[in-house]
Motif scaffolding. Sequence first.
Motif, PDB file in Angstrom:
ATOM      1  N   TYR A  57      -2.487   4.720  -2.852  1.00  0.00           N
ATOM      2  CA  TYR A  57      -3.336   5.735  -2.230  1.00  0.00           C
ATOM      3  C   TYR A  57      -3.671   6.871  -3.191  1.00  0.00           C
ATOM      4  O   TYR A  57      -4.788   7.408  -3.168  1.00  0.00           O
ATOM      5  CB  TYR A  57      -2.678   6.283  -0.967  1.00  0.00           C
ATOM      6  CG  TYR A  57      -2.624   5.254   0.135  1.00  0.00           C
ATOM      7  CD1 TYR A  57      -3.790   4.708   0.663  1.00  0.00           C
ATOM      8  CD2 TYR A  57      -1.412   4.800   0.629  1.00  0.00           C
ATOM      9  CE1 TYR A  57      -3.750   3.755   1.661  1.00  0.00           C
ATOM     10  CE2 TYR A  57      -1.361   3.841   1.628  1.00  0.00           C
ATOM     11  CZ  TYR A  57      -2.533   3.326   2.139  1.00  0.00           C
ATOM     12  OH  TYR A  57      -2.491   2.379   3.123  1.00  0.00           O
ATOM     13  N   ALA A  58      -2.734   7.247  -4.056  1.00  0.00           N
ATOM     14  CA  ALA A  58      -3.009   8.285  -5.047  1.00  0.00           C
ATOM     15  C   ALA A  58      -4.075   7.809  -6.028  1.00  0.00           C
ATOM     16  O   ALA A  58      -4.978   8.574  -6.405  1.00  0.00           O
ATOM     17  CB  ALA A  58      -1.731   8.660  -5.787  1.00  0.00           C
ATOM     18  N   THR A  59      -3.997   6.553  -6.439  1.00  0.00           N
ATOM     19  CA  THR A  59      -4.990   6.002  -7.358  1.00  0.00           C
ATOM     20  C   THR A  59      -6.357   5.953  -6.705  1.00  0.00           C
ATOM     21  O   THR A  59      -7.373   6.306  -7.322  1.00  0.00           O
ATOM     22  CB  THR A  59      -4.569   4.595  -7.813  1.00  0.00           C
ATOM     23  OG1 THR A  59      -3.254   4.651  -8.343  1.00  0.00           O
ATOM     24  CG2 THR A  59      -5.514   4.047  -8.858  1.00  0.00           C
ATOM     25  N   GLN A  60      -6.404   5.547  -5.454  1.00  0.00           N
ATOM     26  CA  GLN A  60      -7.680   5.511  -4.725  1.00  0.00           C
ATOM     27  C   GLN A  60      -8.276   6.910  -4.597  1.00  0.00           C
ATOM     28  O   GLN A  60      -9.486   7.105  -4.773  1.00  0.00           O
ATOM     29  CB  GLN A  60      -7.482   4.903  -3.329  1.00  0.00           C
ATOM     30  CG  GLN A  60      -7.158   3.441  -3.343  1.00  0.00           C
ATOM     31  CD  GLN A  60      -8.364   2.581  -3.652  1.00  0.00           C
ATOM     32  OE1 GLN A  60      -9.441   3.041  -3.985  1.00  0.00           O
ATOM     33  NE2 GLN A  60      -8.172   1.288  -3.551  1.00  0.00           N
TER      34      GLN A  60
ATOM     35  N   HIS B  67       0.863  -1.184   0.000  1.00  0.00           N
ATOM     36  CA  HIS B  67       0.000   0.000   0.000  1.00  0.00           C
ATOM     37  C   HIS B  67       0.891   1.224   0.000  1.00  0.00           C
ATOM     38  O   HIS B  67       1.055   1.913   0.999  1.00  0.00           O
ATOM     39  CB  HIS B  67      -0.958  -0.019   1.186  1.00  0.00           C
ATOM     40  CG  HIS B  67      -1.980  -1.108   1.068  1.00  0.00           C
ATOM     41  ND1 HIS B  67      -2.967  -1.090   0.110  1.00  0.00           N
ATOM     42  CD2 HIS B  67      -2.154  -2.252   1.750  1.00  0.00           C
ATOM     43  CE1 HIS B  67      -3.708  -2.165   0.221  1.00  0.00           C
ATOM     44  NE2 HIS B  67      -3.237  -2.902   1.213  1.00  0.00           N
ATOM     45  N   SER B  68       1.465   1.508  -1.168  1.00  0.00           N
ATOM     46  CA  SER B  68       2.402   2.610  -1.320  1.00  0.00           C
ATOM     47  C   SER B  68       1.659   3.882  -1.703  1.00  0.00           C
ATOM     48  O   SER B  68       0.431   3.910  -1.796  1.00  0.00           O
ATOM     49  CB  SER B  68       3.435   2.262  -2.392  1.00  0.00           C
ATOM     50  OG  SER B  68       2.793   2.124  -3.646  1.00  0.00           O
ATOM     51  N   TRP B  69       2.417   4.925  -1.968  1.00  0.00           N
ATOM     52  CA  TRP B  69       1.825   6.200  -2.356  1.00  0.00           C
ATOM     53  C   TRP B  69       1.044   6.068  -3.658  1.00  0.00           C
ATOM     54  O   TRP B  69       0.040   6.750  -3.850  1.00  0.00           O
ATOM     55  CB  TRP B  69       2.912   7.265  -2.500  1.00  0.00           C
ATOM     56  CG  TRP B  69       3.857   6.993  -3.649  1.00  0.00           C
ATOM     57  CD1 TRP B  69       5.007   6.271  -3.615  1.00  0.00           C
ATOM     58  CD2 TRP B  69       3.678   7.409  -4.998  1.00  0.00           C
ATOM     59  NE1 TRP B  69       5.569   6.211  -4.863  1.00  0.00           N
ATOM     60  CE2 TRP B  69       4.771   6.912  -5.736  1.00  0.00           C
ATOM     61  CE3 TRP B  69       2.712   8.155  -5.664  1.00  0.00           C
ATOM     62  CZ2 TRP B  69       4.914   7.131  -7.092  1.00  0.00           C
ATOM     63  CZ3 TRP B  69       2.865   8.376  -7.019  1.00  0.00           C
ATOM     64  CH2 TRP B  69       3.964   7.873  -7.716  1.00  0.00           C
ATOM     65  N   MET B  70       1.476   5.175  -4.561  1.00  0.00           N
ATOM     66  CA  MET B  70       0.789   5.005  -5.835  1.00  0.00           C
ATOM     67  C   MET B  70      -0.610   4.419  -5.622  1.00  0.00           C
ATOM     68  O   MET B  70      -1.570   4.835  -6.267  1.00  0.00           O
ATOM     69  CB  MET B  70       1.609   4.105  -6.764  1.00  0.00           C
ATOM     70  CG  MET B  70       1.067   4.019  -8.159  1.00  0.00           C
ATOM     71  SD  MET B  70       2.138   3.253  -9.402  1.00  0.00           S
ATOM     72  CE  MET B  70       2.896   1.898  -8.580  1.00  0.00           C
TER      73      MET B  70
END
Length: 72
Positions: free
Chosen positions: A37-40, A32-35
């Motif tokens: 969370y950014a996509t969510q 659960h990386s920044w990518m």
Amino acid sequence: MMFVPSASIAYFYFGNQLDDNVLATIGRIGGHSWMFYATQALLGVQILFSTVIILNPVCQEFEKFLSVPLRK
């Protein structure tokens, strides 16, 4: 028009490890990386704005039915 480039980039990045659900692949492979969370967050914004656009004609019809005066 948006989904084909997104799927192509995801396949180029993840290769054969890509599942049917790109978000599940991002969470499984990258954690659960920044990518993830950014996509969510971007999907949440898309859903919010598309809901407003979809509900606008319905609200306009209710206003017309209730004879709400137009603002000038």
